[in-house]
Design a protein around this motif. Sequence first.
Motif, PDB file in Angstrom:
ATOM      1  N   GLY A  77       2.833   1.089 -34.709  1.00 48.46           N
ATOM      2  CA  GLY A  77       1.466   1.198 -34.225  1.00 48.46           C
ATOM      3  C   GLY A  77       1.368   1.940 -32.915  1.00 48.46           C
ATOM      4  N   SER A  78       0.145   2.023 -32.424  1.00 48.74           N
ATOM      5  CA  SER A  78      -0.120   2.693 -31.147  1.00 48.74           C
ATOM      6  C   SER A  78      -0.936   1.757 -30.272  1.00 48.74           C
ATOM      7  N   GLY A 133      -8.750   4.170 -41.778  1.00 47.80           N
ATOM      8  CA  GLY A 133      -7.630   3.492 -42.416  1.00 47.80           C
ATOM      9  C   GLY A 133      -6.724   2.762 -41.454  1.00 47.80           C
ATOM     10  N   LYS A 134      -7.236   2.521 -40.227  1.00 52.67           N
ATOM     11  CA  LYS A 134      -6.455   1.814 -39.212  1.00 52.67           C
ATOM     12  C   LYS A 134      -6.945   0.372 -39.095  1.00 52.67           C
ATOM     13  N   VAL A 135      -6.047  -0.498 -38.659  1.00 54.52           N
ATOM     14  CA  VAL A 135      -6.385  -1.906 -38.453  1.00 54.52           C
ATOM     15  C   VAL A 135      -6.207  -2.249 -36.980  1.00 54.52           C
ATOM     16  N   PRO A 136      -7.241  -2.754 -36.307  1.00 49.47           N
ATOM     17  CA  PRO A 136      -7.080  -3.209 -34.930  1.00 49.47           C
ATOM     18  C   PRO A 136      -6.300  -4.522 -34.889  1.00 49.47           C
ATOM     19  N   CYS A 137      -5.345  -4.624 -33.979  1.00 47.92           N
ATOM     20  CA  CYS A 137      -4.471  -5.801 -33.897  1.00 47.92           C
ATOM     21  C   CYS A 137      -4.340  -6.255 -32.447  1.00 47.92           C
ATOM     22  N   VAL A 138      -4.002  -7.538 -32.294  1.00 46.66           N
ATOM     23  CA  VAL A 138      -3.728  -8.087 -30.974  1.00 46.66           C
ATOM     24  C   VAL A 138      -2.471  -8.939 -31.049  1.00 46.66           C
ATOM     25  N   LEU A 139      -1.583  -8.740 -30.072  1.00 50.24           N
ATOM     26  CA  LEU A 139      -0.365  -9.536 -29.967  1.00 50.24           C
ATOM     27  C   LEU A 139      -0.522 -10.508 -28.795  1.00 50.24           C
ATOM     28  N   PHE A 149      -3.287  -3.101 -30.123  1.00 52.02           N
ATOM     29  CA  PHE A 149      -2.743  -1.902 -30.762  1.00 52.02           C
ATOM     30  C   PHE A 149      -3.397  -1.698 -32.118  1.00 52.02           C
ATOM     31  N   GLU A 150      -3.148  -0.561 -32.713  1.00 55.57           N
ATOM     32  CA  GLU A 150      -3.674  -0.243 -34.040  1.00 55.57           C
ATOM     33  C   GLU A 150      -2.534   0.191 -34.942  1.00 55.57           C
ATOM     34  N   ALA A 151      -2.682  -0.052 -36.237  1.00 56.38           N
ATOM     35  CA  ALA A 151      -1.646   0.321 -37.203  1.00 56.38           C
ATOM     36  C   ALA A 151      -2.314   0.690 -38.518  1.00 56.38           C
ATOM     37  N   ASP A 152      -1.627   1.507 -39.321  1.00 59.42           N
ATOM     38  CA  ASP A 152      -2.156   1.876 -40.633  1.00 59.42           C
ATOM     39  C   ASP A 152      -2.249   0.635 -41.514  1.00 59.42           C
ATOM     40  N   GLU A 153      -3.345   0.530 -42.261  1.00 59.45           N
ATOM     41  CA  GLU A 153      -3.521  -0.643 -43.119  1.00 59.45           C
ATOM     42  C   GLU A 153      -2.388  -0.785 -44.126  1.00 59.45           C
ATOM     43  N   GLU A 183       6.639  -2.030 -33.471  1.00 58.41           N
ATOM     44  CA  GLU A 183       7.172  -0.892 -32.715  1.00 58.41           C
ATOM     45  C   GLU A 183       6.011   0.026 -32.356  1.00 58.41           C
ATOM     46  N   LEU A 184       5.745   0.167 -31.066  1.00 58.81           N
ATOM     47  CA  LEU A 184       4.643   0.987 -30.602  1.00 58.81           C
ATOM     48  C   LEU A 184       5.122   2.401 -30.268  1.00 58.81           C
ATOM     49  N   ALA A 185       4.197   3.334 -30.297  1.00 54.95           N
ATOM     50  CA  ALA A 185       4.538   4.742 -30.104  1.00 54.95           C
ATOM     51  C   ALA A 185       5.136   5.017 -28.731  1.00 54.95           C
ATOM     52  N   ASP A 186       4.840   4.169 -27.742  1.00 53.21           N
ATOM     53  CA  ASP A 186       5.370   4.390 -26.394  1.00 53.21           C
ATOM     54  C   ASP A 186       6.765   3.790 -26.208  1.00 53.21           C
ATOM     55  N   GLY A 187       7.360   3.275 -27.295  1.00 52.18           N
ATOM     56  CA  GLY A 187       8.719   2.746 -27.223  1.00 52.18           C
ATOM     57  C   GLY A 187       8.821   1.236 -27.089  1.00 52.18           C
ATOM     58  N   GLN A 188       7.721   0.572 -26.847  1.00 52.06           N
ATOM     59  CA  GLN A 188       7.767  -0.891 -26.740  1.00 52.06           C
ATOM     60  C   GLN A 188       8.040  -1.511 -28.111  1.00 52.06           C
TER      61      GLN A 188
END
Length: 213
Positions: free
Chosen positions: A8-9, A26-32, A41-45, A63-68
């Motif tokens: 995700g991003s 086609g993205k899903v909003p998410c919270v950790l 963050f957001e991720a493809d459904e 795994e986020l796009a910034d490496g986290q």
Amino acid sequence: MKSITINGSQRESVGKVATKALRNAGKVPCVLYGGDKPVHFEADEIAFKDLVYTPNAYTAVIELADGQKFDAVLQDIQFHPVTDSILHVDFYQLFEDKPITMKIPVRLEGNSPGVRNGGRLLFRKRKLSIRALPALLPDFITVDISKLRIGQTIAVETILSDDYTFLHPDSTAIVQVKASRTSVDEELEDEDEEGVEGEATEGGEAPEAEAAE
């Protein structure tokens, strides 16, 4: 326990208009949750296919796009009431030294003699809630029904483990075999035949008894 990777991003918390635009793409909003602060963050459904649409239990690696990278467990998911598309997902971050609560599927093993004699198998709990450290979470909980006869029940108290704690009363029924009139008659007939074989006959010797297990 096996893990599913979610790529995700990271994003800032956004309003309804931006959230709708995400879903249309086609993205899903998410919270950790669970860390120092919530991570949005957001991720493809489609990334949730193996995590959500399965009877199995999995943890997630986000795994986020910034490496986290975060180890997490699915906490809550919202579906569209008409299309069943995923609207929002909440995750809870895992830490090696902190127990987590999770529902684990039950897998039956063996063949029940009660069912072979015509009884009806009732699978009362297909998932059980447990609390354990992440490293001790099982993929599934095995319940052996190879000695389950008509009228008998396997409860939580018979499958206790040192690795995790069940969040159910010990008397909670997991699986049982319910009797029907035909099955009761057949089982009684089987027991009568076994009794006859074990009796001594006049003028002869009784069969040797088997050693107790």
